[in-house]
Enzyme design. Structure first.
Site, mmCIF file in Angstrom:
data_model
loop_
_atom_site.group_PDB
_atom_site.id
_atom_site.type_symbol
_atom_site.label_atom_id
_atom_site.label_comp_id
_atom_site.label_asym_id
_atom_site.label_seq_id
_atom_site.Cartn_x
_atom_site.Cartn_y
_atom_site.Cartn_z
ATOM 1 N N HIS A 17 38.645 85.339 -7.664
ATOM 2 C CA HIS A 17 37.475 85.601 -8.529
ATOM 3 C C HIS A 17 37.873 85.457 -10.003
ATOM 4 C CE1 HIS A 17 36.090 88.451 -5.100
ATOM 5 N NE2 HIS A 17 35.309 87.395 -5.054
ATOM 6 N N LYS A 41 25.984 95.748 3.739
ATOM 7 C CA LYS A 41 27.417 95.922 4.024
ATOM 8 C C LYS A 41 27.802 97.335 3.566
ATOM 9 C CE LYS A 41 28.875 91.187 2.894
ATOM 10 N NZ LYS A 41 29.671 90.420 1.924
ATOM 11 N N ARG A 90 35.650 77.697 -1.770
ATOM 12 C CA ARG A 90 37.034 77.740 -1.292
ATOM 13 C C ARG A 90 37.318 76.633 -0.294
ATOM 14 N NH1 ARG A 90 36.452 83.984 -0.102
ATOM 15 N NH2 ARG A 90 34.336 83.191 0.015
ATOM 16 N N SER A 128 38.132 88.962 -0.543
ATOM 17 C CA SER A 128 38.205 90.429 -0.664
ATOM 18 C C SER A 128 38.503 91.057 0.697
ATOM 19 C CB SER A 128 36.885 90.987 -1.186
ATOM 20 O OG SER A 128 36.593 90.457 -2.445
HETATM 21 P P1 ADP Z 1 30.009 87.228 -1.528
HETATM 22 O O1 ADP Z 1 30.048 88.572 -0.872
HETATM 23 O O2 ADP Z 1 28.701 86.786 -2.077
HETATM 24 O O3 ADP Z 1 30.758 86.130 -0.787
HETATM 25 P P2 ADP Z 1 32.307 87.514 -3.128
HETATM 26 O O4 ADP Z 1 32.529 88.610 -4.078
HETATM 27 O O5 ADP Z 1 33.170 87.476 -1.921
HETATM 28 O O6 ADP Z 1 30.801 87.480 -2.834
HETATM 29 O O7 ADP Z 1 32.488 86.135 -3.891
HETATM 30 C C1 ADP Z 1 31.732 85.814 -5.027
HETATM 31 C C2 ADP Z 1 31.910 84.360 -5.346
HETATM 32 O O8 ADP Z 1 33.289 84.093 -5.566
HETATM 33 C C3 ADP Z 1 31.479 83.386 -4.247
HETATM 34 O O9 ADP Z 1 30.953 82.250 -4.875
HETATM 35 C C4 ADP Z 1 32.758 83.051 -3.556
HETATM 36 O O10 ADP Z 1 32.717 81.781 -2.933
HETATM 37 C C5 ADP Z 1 33.716 83.052 -4.725
HETATM 38 N N1 ADP Z 1 35.095 83.317 -4.325
HETATM 39 C C6 ADP Z 1 35.557 84.332 -3.584
HETATM 40 N N2 ADP Z 1 36.894 84.244 -3.390
HETATM 41 C C7 ADP Z 1 37.280 83.110 -4.046
HETATM 42 C C8 ADP Z 1 38.528 82.428 -4.197
HETATM 43 N N3 ADP Z 1 39.634 82.868 -3.612
HETATM 44 N N4 ADP Z 1 38.549 81.290 -4.944
HETATM 45 C C9 ADP Z 1 37.400 80.827 -5.484
HETATM 46 N N5 ADP Z 1 36.202 81.398 -5.359
HETATM 47 C C10 ADP Z 1 36.134 82.524 -4.650
#
Ligand code: ADP
Length: 171
Positions: A17, A41, A90, A128
């Protein structure tokens, strides 16, 4: 002036992120990180904890702010006066869902565009959920999150595990 939002659950915020935040904040005038309250969730961290943690690890970025939101993403974008939604990609597995969301949002709000940043390869496996799973088993998460977030996750997991132990003993 270009104002963008970067929405997500950020439970907790990872280096993946952070990479998207650092890169996208250089492309726009203002970046608002939208932290989803998410009633469906059950997150590890409360909405207040998640927003505080993100504020702390992004304090060096002058044009980045953090807001909690609930409801439709597009309404949040409009309320913020944002014309861009930033999302991270990703792997191809992210693509189908992200494309569907972007197309839908464009129908709902034609003036708001979704911009995708491809992940830095070294974070392409990172989520996460993986961080929480590793931490839950006492594993080392220092490669995946900042030292401050690592400390917070460890404290939280420790608290959760001792709550569970108390419940087992009191059964
Ligand atoms: P959600 O629960 O909507 O997936 P996240 O907090 O997991 O939200 O992710 C928010 C954004 O960050 C999404 O666009 C996700 O694809 C991106 N993201 C999450 N992890 C990574 C990563 N390791 N590299 C790049 N983008 C990421």
């Amino acid at each position: 002036m270009t104002r963008a939002i970067y929405p997500g659950s950020f439970d907790p915020i990872t280096n993946g992120h952070m990479d998207i935040i650092e890169r996208s904040s250089k492309m726009v005038d203002e970046l608002i990180i939208g932290v989803l309250i998410n009633h469906s969730k059950s997150p590890l961290f409360t909405i207040e904890e998640r927003t505080d943690m993100i504020r702390k690890v992004t304090e060096h970025l002058g044009n980045v702010s953090v807001k909690a939101f609930d409801g439709l993403l597009i309404d949040f974008a409009k309320n913020c006066g944002a014309s861009v939604i930033v999302r991270g990609l990703r792997a191809v597995t992210d693509f189908e869902y992200e494309l569907q969301m972007a197309q839908t949002n464009r129908v709902l709000a034609p003036n708001v565009d979704t911009v995708f940043l491809t992940t830095n390869l070294k974070y392409s496996y990172l989520s996460s959920s993986i961080v929480k799973e590793i931490a839950g088993f006492g594993g080392d998460i220092s490669e995946f999150v900042s030292p401050y977030i690592e400390k917070k996750v460890k404290e939280k997991v420790k608290g959760k595990n001792s709550d569970e132990q108390d419940r087992t003993i009191n059964k």
